[in-house]
Design a protein around this motif. Structure first.
Motif, PDB file in Angstrom:
ATOM      1  N   ASP A  77       0.807  -1.252  -0.091  1.00 35.98           N
ATOM      2  CA  ASP A  77       0.103   0.027  -0.213  1.00 35.98           C
ATOM      3  C   ASP A  77       0.890   1.081   0.053  1.00 35.98           C
ATOM      4  N   PRO A  78       0.983   1.809  -1.206  1.00 34.67           N
ATOM      5  CA  PRO A  78       1.837   3.094  -1.121  1.00 34.67           C
ATOM      6  C   PRO A  78       1.551   4.236  -0.077  1.00 34.67           C
ATOM      7  N   ARG A  79       0.288   4.075   0.349  1.00 38.59           N
ATOM      8  CA  ARG A  79       0.072   5.019   1.602  1.00 38.59           C
ATOM      9  C   ARG A  79       0.870   4.765   2.761  1.00 38.59           C
ATOM     10  N   HIS A  80       1.448   3.799   2.873  1.00 38.64           N
ATOM     11  CA  HIS A  80       2.103   3.335   4.030  1.00 38.64           C
ATOM     12  C   HIS A  80       3.763   3.719   4.041  1.00 38.64           C
ATOM     13  N   LEU A  81       4.063   4.320   2.816  1.00 38.80           N
ATOM     14  CA  LEU A  81       5.660   4.729   2.770  1.00 38.80           C
ATOM     15  C   LEU A  81       6.076   5.585   3.927  1.00 38.80           C
ATOM     16  N   GLY A  82       5.172   6.665   4.291  1.00 40.38           N
ATOM     17  CA  GLY A  82       5.399   7.724   5.265  1.00 40.38           C
ATOM     18  C   GLY A  82       5.636   6.998   6.597  1.00 40.38           C
ATOM     19  N   HIS A  83       5.017   5.850   6.821  1.00 41.83           N
ATOM     20  CA  HIS A  83       4.946   4.961   7.937  1.00 41.83           C
ATOM     21  C   HIS A  83       6.277   4.627   8.273  1.00 41.83           C
ATOM     22  N   ALA A  84       6.939   3.970   7.366  1.00 40.22           N
ATOM     23  CA  ALA A  84       7.976   3.230   7.534  1.00 40.22           C
ATOM     24  C   ALA A  84       9.065   4.427   7.683  1.00 40.22           C
ATOM     25  N   LEU A  85       9.055   5.215   7.047  1.00 34.04           N
ATOM     26  CA  LEU A  85      10.146   6.277   7.044  1.00 34.04           C
ATOM     27  C   LEU A  85      10.257   7.109   8.588  1.00 34.04           C
ATOM     28  N   ALA A  86       8.954   7.147   9.143  1.00 36.22           N
ATOM     29  CA  ALA A  86       8.577   7.703  10.411  1.00 36.22           C
ATOM     30  C   ALA A  86       9.192   6.708  11.355  1.00 36.22           C
ATOM     31  N   VAL A  87       9.128   5.624  11.208  1.00 34.30           N
ATOM     32  CA  VAL A  87       9.747   4.563  12.332  1.00 34.30           C
ATOM     33  C   VAL A  87      11.307   4.670  12.003  1.00 34.30           C
ATOM     34  N   LEU A  88      11.894   4.679  10.947  1.00 35.82           N
ATOM     35  CA  LEU A  88      13.207   4.500  10.754  1.00 35.82           C
ATOM     36  C   LEU A  88      13.746   5.678  11.341  1.00 35.82           C
ATOM     37  N   PHE A  89      13.248   6.922  11.249  1.00 32.57           N
ATOM     38  CA  PHE A  89      13.933   8.218  11.705  1.00 32.57           C
ATOM     39  C   PHE A  89      13.601   8.580  13.124  1.00 32.57           C
ATOM     40  N   THR A  90      12.729   7.933  14.229  1.00 33.23           N
ATOM     41  CA  THR A  90      12.156   8.245  15.402  1.00 33.23           C
ATOM     42  C   THR A  90      12.367   7.152  16.442  1.00 33.23           C
ATOM     43  N   VAL A  91      13.365   5.985  15.882  1.00 32.23           N
ATOM     44  CA  VAL A  91      13.799   5.045  16.819  1.00 32.23           C
ATOM     45  C   VAL A  91      15.077   5.141  16.581  1.00 32.23           C
ATOM     46  N   GLY A  92      15.772   4.300  17.851  1.00 32.16           N
ATOM     47  CA  GLY A  92      17.330   4.372  17.705  1.00 32.16           C
ATOM     48  C   GLY A  92      17.973   3.765  16.863  1.00 32.16           C
ATOM     49  N   GLY A  93      19.291   4.284  16.567  1.00 32.56           N
ATOM     50  CA  GLY A  93      20.255   3.511  15.726  1.00 32.56           C
ATOM     51  C   GLY A  93      21.001   4.763  14.497  1.00 32.56           C
ATOM     52  N   LEU A  94      21.643   3.957  13.821  1.00 32.51           N
ATOM     53  CA  LEU A  94      22.268   4.872  12.785  1.00 32.51           C
ATOM     54  C   LEU A  94      21.762   4.804  11.279  1.00 32.51           C
ATOM     55  N   PRO A  95      20.743   5.639  11.086  1.00 38.49           N
ATOM     56  CA  PRO A  95      20.080   5.397   9.973  1.00 38.49           C
ATOM     57  C   PRO A  95      20.783   5.722   8.562  1.00 38.49           C
ATOM     58  N   SER A  96      20.370   4.828   7.721  1.00 39.36           N
ATOM     59  CA  SER A  96      20.771   5.268   6.297  1.00 39.36           C
ATOM     60  C   SER A  96      19.939   5.316   5.333  1.00 39.36           C
ATOM     61  N   VAL A  97      19.902   6.125   4.337  1.00 34.33           N
ATOM     62  CA  VAL A  97      19.182   6.154   2.984  1.00 34.33           C
ATOM     63  C   VAL A  97      19.828   5.870   1.866  1.00 34.33           C
ATOM     64  N   TYR A  98      19.011   4.583   1.403  1.00 37.61           N
ATOM     65  CA  TYR A  98      19.611   4.133   0.175  1.00 37.61           C
ATOM     66  C   TYR A  98      19.295   5.094  -1.211  1.00 37.61           C
ATOM     67  N   TYR A  99      20.360   5.511  -1.948  1.00 37.12           N
ATOM     68  CA  TYR A  99      20.232   6.472  -2.891  1.00 37.12           C
ATOM     69  C   TYR A  99      19.068   6.063  -3.739  1.00 37.12           C
ATOM     70  N   GLY A 100      18.148   7.139  -4.066  1.00 27.50           N
ATOM     71  CA  GLY A 100      16.757   6.930  -4.811  1.00 27.50           C
ATOM     72  C   GLY A 100      15.620   6.563  -3.971  1.00 27.50           C
ATOM     73  N   ASP A 101      15.913   5.899  -2.827  1.00 26.51           N
ATOM     74  CA  ASP A 101      14.765   5.900  -1.665  1.00 26.51           C
ATOM     75  C   ASP A 101      13.990   7.019  -1.516  1.00 26.51           C
ATOM     76  N   GLU A 102      14.913   8.055  -1.273  1.00 27.07           N
ATOM     77  CA  GLU A 102      14.431   9.614  -1.123  1.00 27.07           C
ATOM     78  C   GLU A 102      13.856   9.981  -2.364  1.00 27.07           C
TER      79      GLU A 102
END
Length: 429
Positions: free
Chosen positions: A266-291
């Protein structure tokens, strides 16, 4: 972990694909690595603090079949191109992490036969790939070689290493190598690719600073597709346990997996995935083109990685405009994370949990202060969360009540804990 990594957010690039290099080795030197320099300002504007590069050393095909660890792949350029990229990145405050492929090498790698593991049918290979010959990590010469390679490129300006297929190498090997390298480069960072198993134990035994958090990656997209946020809550509970001992490498996409925009049903859930990535602990990375909401399906066949390792245009202006909204969303979420750097070690608990709704509360390890609450709703109706008074950090458009999240929506709110009277207890406002 080196102090500078507390603020690290990576833009991961697969250089051979990014620059449109040919699929097999060429003897002539082509200066494609300079192509990346035109994208450094884009990386800064995105909010990332460095580049995590895929293989750049001389190889036979895809880069993971290295033939010379001391030479830049001629398809990408030469030492001068590498030095220029490092200098231009450093001028913008960006660090560069290199991909170290030290579990196996290409067939034409030149070394004494004692360097390679032997089986009943000749040299052993990596996971059935006949072009990837496994090194013998019990051989001292291999250990000395890997340490020399790491030091060489750290001397030239790299900030650290991502170690490919670290899970296939004895942890004791890394501990010996890293002890030697850290003596010369105490501020270098070392992360390993580990897919399954006991992450914390491998970090402790190997001396690595971090390993890849594939368990959380899988839980993010799987829980969204299945509308089963209990899976995400379970994975985050395990993730918190890891954060007690090290800071994992977190991601929703990389060079080895189907792109997140394709993976989500469901493309409506892309923001959900990103919101989790950037609000939980860890060293996050963005794979080129995903942005840019690139799509790409990984397939288990020859050339099956091509769709997820595409060439990029000569400069950012060549990108199609239809990825702008997702790019802006990345900017906002990365900006939020940079304003709250404590998130790197934050612990996250799942509250008000159902199959289709959850409030993920991330708090500093020392307790108190600001808390970030990420509200996810996968349901077909709006959902009201009983979260009390909040400040809205990433609101939903057209919604006046921050506790109400629209159908298939998400939002991020901020709560501040403070002492209540003289009781010593804390409350949220």
């Amino acid at each position: 972990m080196p102090s500078w990594t507390e603020h690290a957010i990576w833009w991961q690039v697969y250089p051979l694909g990014f620059t449109g290099a040919p699929a097999t080795a060429r003897p002539e030197v082509r200066h494609r690595l300079r192509h990346l320099e035109a994208w450094l300002d884009y990386v800064v504007e995105l909010g990332c603090s460095g580049l995590q590069l895929g293989p750049i050393f001389a190889a036979e095909t895809h880069g993971y079949d290295t033939v010379d660890h001391f030479r830049i792949d001629p398809r990408l350029g030469d030492d001068a191109d590498f030095d220029s990229l490092v200098a231009e990145a450093r001028r913008r405050g960006l660090r560069i992490i290199l991909d170290g492929v030290f579990n196996h090498v290409g067939r034409s790698f030149q070394a004494d036969e004692r360097w390679f593991r032997r089986g009943s049918e000749g040299y052993e290979v990596f996971e059935g790939h006949q072009g990837l010959v496994a090194l013998d990590h019990a051989e001292p010469a291999v250990r000395h070689h890997v340490a020399a390679v790491m030091n060489h490129w750290l001397d030239r300006g790299a900030a650290g290493w991502r170690l490919d297929a670290a899970y296939a190498v004895p942890a004791s090997f890394w501990r010996e190598v890293l002890g030697e390298v850290r003596a010369r480069h105490p501020e270098a960072w070392f992360g390993g690719e580990v897919i399954h198993g006991d992450y914390a134990r491998y970090v402790a035994e190997s001396g690595l600073d971090s390993v890849t958090q594939y368990e959380l990656w899988k839980a993010i997209w799987s829980s969204l597709n299945d509308r089963n946020l209990f899976e995400l809550a379970w994975a985050l509970d395990r993730h918190d346990g890891l954060l007690d001992t090290f800071v994992p490498l977190t991601f929703v996409g990389n060079h080895d997996v189907t792109r997140i925009a394709t993976r989500l049903e469901d493309p409506r859930h892309l923001g959900h995935a990103l919101a989790v990535l950037f609000t939980v602990g860890g060293l996050p990375s963005v794979y080129y083109g995903d942005e840019q909401a690139f799509r790409g399906l990984k397939e288990e066949r020859a050339g099956g990685d091509d769709a997820i390792r595409p060439a990029f245009p000569a400069e950012p202006g060549g990108l199609a405009p239809d990825g702008t909204d997702v790019y802006r969303l990345h900017q906002r979420l990365i900006g939020l994370r940079r304003r709250h750097p404590w998130l790197v070690r934050a612990h996250t608990t799942a509250e008000h949990l159902t199959n289709t709704a959850v409030a993920l509360r991330s708090r500093p390890r020392d307790g108190g202060g600001t808390e970030i609450v990420t509200l996810l709703n996968l349901g077909d109706e709006p959902h009201r969360f009983p979260i009390g008074q909040v400040d809205v950090a990433e609101p939903q458009r057209g919604v006046s009540d921050p506790a109400v999240v629209p159908a298939h929506g998400w939002s991020i709110v901020i709560q501040v804990t403070e002492e209540v009277g003289n009781s010593g207890k804390t409350g949220r406002r």
